[in-house]
Design a protein around this motif. Structure first.
Motif, PDB file in Angstrom:
ATOM      1  N   LYS A   1      -1.046  18.706  11.398  1.00 44.66           N
ATOM      2  CA  LYS A   1      -1.078  17.680  10.361  1.00 44.66           C
ATOM      3  C   LYS A   1      -0.385  16.416  10.873  1.00 44.66           C
ATOM      4  CE  LYS A   1      -1.264  20.963   6.521  1.00 44.66           C
ATOM      5  NZ  LYS A   1      -2.600  20.559   6.045  1.00 44.66           N
ATOM      6  N   VAL A   2      -0.645  15.300  10.176  1.00 42.73           N
ATOM      7  CA  VAL A   2      -0.111  13.999  10.593  1.00 42.73           C
ATOM      8  C   VAL A   2       0.628  13.346   9.428  1.00 42.73           C
ATOM      9  CG1 VAL A   2      -0.620  11.770  11.657  1.00 42.73           C
ATOM     10  CG2 VAL A   2      -2.096  13.739  12.130  1.00 42.73           C
ATOM     11  N   ALA A   3       1.808  12.824   9.727  1.00 45.31           N
ATOM     12  CA  ALA A   3       2.596  12.053   8.768  1.00 45.31           C
ATOM     13  C   ALA A   3       2.713  10.625   9.272  1.00 45.31           C
ATOM     14  CB  ALA A   3       3.990  12.665   8.600  1.00 45.31           C
ATOM     15  N   ALA A   4       2.412   9.653   8.419  1.00 45.96           N
ATOM     16  CA  ALA A   4       2.465   8.244   8.824  1.00 45.96           C
ATOM     17  C   ALA A   4       3.597   7.523   8.116  1.00 45.96           C
ATOM     18  CB  ALA A   4       1.139   7.549   8.523  1.00 45.96           C
ATOM     19  N   HIS A   5       4.553   7.029   8.916  1.00 46.88           N
ATOM     20  CA  HIS A   5       5.515   6.058   8.410  1.00 46.88           C
ATOM     21  C   HIS A   5       4.726   4.810   8.029  1.00 46.88           C
ATOM     22  CE1 HIS A   5       9.060   3.242   8.813  1.00 46.88           C
ATOM     23  NE2 HIS A   5       8.056   2.431   9.101  1.00 46.88           N
ATOM     24  N   ALA A   6       4.757   4.446   6.744  1.00 53.45           N
ATOM     25  CA  ALA A   6       3.997   3.280   6.302  1.00 53.45           C
ATOM     26  C   ALA A   6       4.636   2.716   5.040  1.00 53.45           C
ATOM     27  CB  ALA A   6       2.534   3.650   6.046  1.00 53.45           C
ATOM     28  N   HIS A   7       5.279   1.564   5.183  1.00 54.02           N
ATOM     29  CA  HIS A   7       5.838   0.867   4.022  1.00 54.02           C
ATOM     30  C   HIS A   7       4.818  -0.080   3.395  1.00 54.02           C
ATOM     31  CE1 HIS A   7      10.148   1.935   4.277  1.00 54.02           C
ATOM     32  NE2 HIS A   7      10.008   1.891   5.589  1.00 54.02           N
ATOM     33  N   GLY A   8       4.058  -0.806   4.218  1.00 48.84           N
ATOM     34  CA  GLY A   8       3.199  -1.886   3.744  1.00 48.84           C
ATOM     35  C   GLY A   8       1.885  -1.409   3.180  1.00 48.84           C
ATOM     36  N   ALA A   9       1.360  -2.165   2.208  1.00 50.46           N
ATOM     37  CA  ALA A   9       0.145  -1.764   1.502  1.00 50.46           C
ATOM     38  C   ALA A   9      -1.048  -1.628   2.438  1.00 50.46           C
ATOM     39  CB  ALA A   9      -0.159  -2.765   0.390  1.00 50.46           C
ATOM     40  N   ALA A  10      -1.234  -2.579   3.365  1.00 50.89           N
ATOM     41  CA  ALA A  10      -2.391  -2.527   4.261  1.00 50.89           C
ATOM     42  C   ALA A  10      -2.300  -1.323   5.194  1.00 50.89           C
ATOM     43  CB  ALA A  10      -2.489  -3.820   5.070  1.00 50.89           C
ATOM     44  N   GLY A  11      -1.127  -1.071   5.753  1.00 47.96           N
ATOM     45  CA  GLY A  11      -0.952   0.069   6.649  1.00 47.96           C
ATOM     46  C   GLY A  11      -1.123   1.391   5.929  1.00 47.96           C
ATOM     47  N   ILE A  12      -0.665   1.468   4.678  1.00 51.08           N
ATOM     48  CA  ILE A  12      -0.835   2.689   3.885  1.00 51.08           C
ATOM     49  C   ILE A  12      -2.314   2.986   3.700  1.00 51.08           C
ATOM     50  CG2 ILE A  12      -0.541   3.674   1.571  1.00 51.08           C
ATOM     51  CD1 ILE A  12       2.141   2.092   1.450  1.00 51.08           C
ATOM     52  N   LYS A  13      -3.076   1.970   3.302  1.00 50.19           N
ATOM     53  CA  LYS A  13      -4.508   2.181   3.055  1.00 50.19           C
ATOM     54  C   LYS A  13      -5.248   2.526   4.339  1.00 50.19           C
ATOM     55  CE  LYS A  13      -4.539  -1.705   0.656  1.00 50.19           C
ATOM     56  NZ  LYS A  13      -4.908  -2.851  -0.194  1.00 50.19           N
ATOM     57  N   ALA A  14      -4.882   1.886   5.440  1.00 42.40           N
ATOM     58  CA  ALA A  14      -5.523   2.207   6.720  1.00 42.40           C
ATOM     59  C   ALA A  14      -5.236   3.659   7.112  1.00 42.40           C
ATOM     60  CB  ALA A  14      -5.033   1.252   7.810  1.00 42.40           C
ATOM     61  N   ALA A  15      -4.004   4.106   6.893  1.00 43.73           N
ATOM     62  CA  ALA A  15      -3.643   5.482   7.248  1.00 43.73           C
ATOM     63  C   ALA A  15      -4.392   6.491   6.390  1.00 43.73           C
ATOM     64  CB  ALA A  15      -2.132   5.668   7.113  1.00 43.73           C
ATOM     65  N   ILE A  16      -4.497   6.225   5.096  1.00 40.06           N
ATOM     66  CA  ILE A  16      -5.215   7.160   4.224  1.00 40.06           C
ATOM     67  C   ILE A  16      -6.689   7.205   4.605  1.00 40.06           C
ATOM     68  CG2 ILE A  16      -5.922   7.637   1.851  1.00 40.06           C
ATOM     69  CD1 ILE A  16      -3.269   6.346   0.943  1.00 40.06           C
ATOM     70  N   LYS A  17      -7.295   6.048   4.827  1.00 45.02           N
ATOM     71  CA  LYS A  17      -8.709   6.000   5.218  1.00 45.02           C
ATOM     72  C   LYS A  17      -8.938   6.695   6.559  1.00 45.02           C
ATOM     73  CE  LYS A  17      -9.699   1.663   2.776  1.00 45.02           C
ATOM     74  NZ  LYS A  17     -10.006   0.211   2.958  1.00 45.02           N
ATOM     75  N   ALA A  18      -7.932   6.670   7.429  1.00 45.56           N
ATOM     76  CA  ALA A  18      -8.049   7.303   8.744  1.00 45.56           C
ATOM     77  C   ALA A  18      -7.939   8.823   8.670  1.00 45.56           C
ATOM     78  CB  ALA A  18      -6.979   6.757   9.679  1.00 45.56           C
ATOM     79  N   GLY A  19      -7.562   9.356   7.521  1.00 49.83           N
ATOM     80  CA  GLY A  19      -7.482  10.805   7.359  1.00 49.83           C
ATOM     81  C   GLY A  19      -6.111  11.390   7.571  1.00 49.83           C
ATOM     82  N   ILE A  20      -5.074  10.563   7.550  1.00 50.24           N
ATOM     83  CA  ILE A  20      -3.708  11.058   7.742  1.00 50.24           C
ATOM     84  C   ILE A  20      -3.251  11.799   6.487  1.00 50.24           C
ATOM     85  CG2 ILE A  20      -1.319  10.211   7.879  1.00 50.24           C
ATOM     86  CD1 ILE A  20      -2.351   8.331  10.109  1.00 50.24           C
ATOM     87  N   ASP A  21      -2.471  12.857   6.683  1.00 50.86           N
ATOM     88  CA  ASP A  21      -2.184  13.825   5.622  1.00 50.86           C
ATOM     89  C   ASP A  21      -1.098  13.387   4.654  1.00 50.86           C
ATOM     90  OD1 ASP A  21      -3.922  16.138   6.651  1.00 50.86           O
ATOM     91  OD2 ASP A  21      -2.720  15.614   8.406  1.00 50.86           O
ATOM     92  N   SER A  22      -0.038  12.753   5.147  1.00 45.70           N
ATOM     93  CA  SER A  22       1.036  12.314   4.254  1.00 45.70           C
ATOM     94  C   SER A  22       1.499  10.928   4.652  1.00 45.70           C
ATOM     95  CB  SER A  22       2.214  13.296   4.256  1.00 45.70           C
ATOM     96  OG  SER A  22       2.919  13.261   5.476  1.00 45.70           O
ATOM     97  N   ILE A  23       1.866  10.151   3.640  1.00 45.35           N
ATOM     98  CA  ILE A  23       2.363   8.794   3.843  1.00 45.35           C
ATOM     99  C   ILE A  23       3.858   8.805   3.561  1.00 45.35           C
ATOM    100  CG2 ILE A  23       2.160   6.376   3.189  1.00 45.35           C
ATOM    101  CD1 ILE A  23      -0.365   7.597   4.480  1.00 45.35           C
TER     102      ILE A  23
END
Length: 421
Positions: A242-264
Motif C-alpha cells: 500500500k501507499v501513503a502520500a504526505h499531502a497538505h495541499g489541495a492539488a497534491g491531495i487530488k493528484a494522489a487520490i486520482k493516482a490510486g494512492i491508498d491513504s492521504i
C-alpha cells in the motif's frame, strides 16, 4: 528416557514428549468493548492460545489452575493502532539541534520510543519515514525478543522530488546531502519503490506536496506530478504494498487520490472536490490534528525554526476544520498522530481532539482499531478482540465511551498474549 512434567497455564507439559501442548492463558475484566458492534460485553473471558485469541465469551470461568490475568475494575479494548509515526525522532531536538549527535543516537532513541508507544497502548504502528533504516533494525530486534515495542509496518525512506519535503533540505551544497528516496521521473520513482521494498519496506511513503518541517517548501505546493504518483502507486501495488502520500495541499491531495494512492497523510488543505474524491475512491484520510498544540507551545524552545512554526500555525486550524468536514461527509478517517513531532508517549491525547472536531468516542476508537486495521490490510488480525486476532489487549479503569480521555492513561497492555505493562 526420563520425562519431567511441568504445570503451566493449567496444562501438563512433558519435556521430551511430542507434540507439545499449546500455550493457553485467559484474561477477564469487568467489561470489554466490542469495537465492531459498539457494545460492551459484560464479564468477558478471553481464551488465548499461542498469542492469539481462541474464544471470547461473557460470564465464563477459567479452568482451575490456569494462567489468568484478572483485570477486575477495568474495561478492556483492542490494542490501539497509530497509522503515522516516526520512531527515530524526538521533538525535543528541532531545527539544527539534532546535528550534535552521532547517527546511531537516533537508533537508540527509536528503541526508547517503541517502548513508550507500546506502554501507551499502541500495539501496532505504521512508521512513515526514517533515516538509515533505523526502524527496520528496531522491528527486527522486537521480533527477535531483544527489545519491547509494537508491531511495526515500516516504510523505510520516504520517496520524493529533489529539493522537496522528503529530501535533505537543511544543509548547504558542500554536504551534497540527498535522501536515498529521491528521484525525478516516473521510472526513477518506480526504482525507488523496488529499492525500499528490497530493504524491508512493508508500505511505501511518498511526499506529494511540501511540508511544515522542511526548508524551502510550502505545505500547499504540489511537488510530484500525477503521472509520477501513479507510477509509484502502480509499482507498489504490483508488489503487494500500500501507499501513503504526505499531502497538505489541495492539488497534491487530488493528484494522489486520482493516482490510486491508498491513504492521504495530513490532508490539511483538502477542498470539497478532494473530500468527494476520497469518499468515492475509498482513500483513507490520516489527519494529525493534535500535535500542533505541542509544536506551538514547545517548538521554539526545542530549536524549531520560526519559518516552520509559521507554517504550522497557518495550517493548524484549517486542518482541524477540514477533519470535521471530511468526517461529516463520510470519508474514512484513521488515527494518525505523527508522533515524533510531539512526544510518542502522548499520542493518545489525539482521541479527545478527534471528538472535539466531530467524532463520537466510539468513532475515534474505531479509527484507531478496526478502521486502521482495514487500512493496513490486516482486518481480523489486529484492532479487534475476537477469535483469530492477535491477543493485543489494553485496559483502562473508566468508561472510554463516556470519556475518551481514558485512553491517555492506559493501565494495562498485552501484546500477543504477553503482558508488557
Amino acid at each position: 528416557m526420563k520425562f519431567t512434567a511441568i504445570l503451566f497455564a493449567g496444562t501438563i507439559l512433558t519435556l521430551g514428549a511430542s507434540p507439545a501442548l499449546a500455550d493457553t492463558s485467559y484474561v477477564t475484566a469487568d467489561r470489554m468493548l466490542d469495537v465492531e458492534s459498539g457494545r460492551y460485553v459484560d464479564a468477558p473471558l478471553i481464551t488465548i492460545v499461542d498469542g492469539k485469541i481462541a474464544a471470547v465469551e461473557s460470564g465464563g470461568t477459567a479452568p482451575e489452575g490456569a494462567a489468568l490475568t484478572d483485570l477486575s475494575g477495568h474495561t478492556i479494548l483492542p490494542g490501539l493502532i497509530d497509522m503515522h509515526v516516526h520512531l527515530d525522532g524526538r521533538p525535543e531536538y528541532g531545527g539544527y539541534t539534532g546535528l550534535q549527535f552521532t547517527d546511531r543516537f537516533w537508533t537508540v532513541i527509536g528503541v526508547a520510543n517503541a517502548d513508550k508507544m507500546l506502554r501507551a497502548g499502541f500495539t501496532t504502528i505504521r512508521n512513515l519515514g526514517d533515516d538509515d533504516y533505523n526502524v527496520a533494525g528496531i522491528d527486527q530486534a522486537i521480533g527477535e525478543g531483544w527489545i519491547t515495542g509494537p508491531r511495526i509496518v515500516n516504510a523505510g525512506y520516504a520517496l520524493g522530488a529533489t529539493g522537496g519535503h522528503c529530501d535533505e533540505t537543511y544543509l548547504p551544497p558542500s554536504f551534497n546531502a540527498k535522501s536515498p528516496g529521491v528521484a525525478d521521473s516516473a521510472e526513477g520513482l518506480r526504482a525507488r519503490v523496488r529499492e525500499q521494498r528490497k530493504y524491508g519496506a512493508e508500505v511505501i511513503k511518498v511526499c506529494a506536496t511540501g511540508g511544515v518541517f522542511s526548508r524551502n517548501t510550502e505545505p500547499g505546493q504540489q511537488q510530484l506530478r500525477e503521472e509520477e504518483l501513479r507510477a509509484i502507486a502502480e509499482e507498489a501495488h504490483f508488489w503487494g504494498l500500500k501507499v501513503a502520500a504526505h499531502a497538505h495541499g489541495a492539488a497534491g491531495i487530488k493528484a494522489a487520490i486520482k493516482a490510486g494512492i491508498d491513504s492521504i497523510e495530513h490532508a490539511s488543505l483538502i477542498d470539497d472536490e478532494g473530500i468527494r474524491l476520497a469518499k468515492e475512491r475509498g482513500a483513507y484520510l490520516s489527519m494529525d490534528i493534535f500535535n500542533t498544540d505541542y509544536t506551538q507551545a514547545e517548538g521554539a524552545k526545542n530549536g524549531v525554526l520560526e519559518d516552520n512554526l509559521r507554517k504550522d500555525r497557518e495550517v493548524a486550524q484549517i486542518q482541524r476544520d477540514n477533519f470535521r468536514k471530511a468526517h461529516d461527509a463520510g470519508v474514512s478517517l484513521i488515527f494518525a498522530s505523527d508522533a515524533g513531532v510531539m512526544p510518542h508517549e502522548t499520542a493518545g491525547g489525539q482521541f479527545a481532539v478527534m471528538v472535539q472536531y466531530g467524532m463520537t468516542p466510539l468513532q475515534a476508537i474505531r479509527a484507531a482499531t478496526v478502521n486502521a486495521a482495514e487500512a493496513l490490510g490486516q482486518s481480523g488480525e489486529v484492532g479487534v478482540l475476537k477469535p483469530g486476532a492477535w491477543a493485543d489487549i489494553i485496559a483502562v479503569d473508566g468508561d472510554p465511551l463516556s470519556d475518551v480521555g481514558e485512553l491517555t492513561d492506559v493501565d494495562f497492555v498485552m501484546k500477543g498474549g504477553v503482558a508488557v505493562k
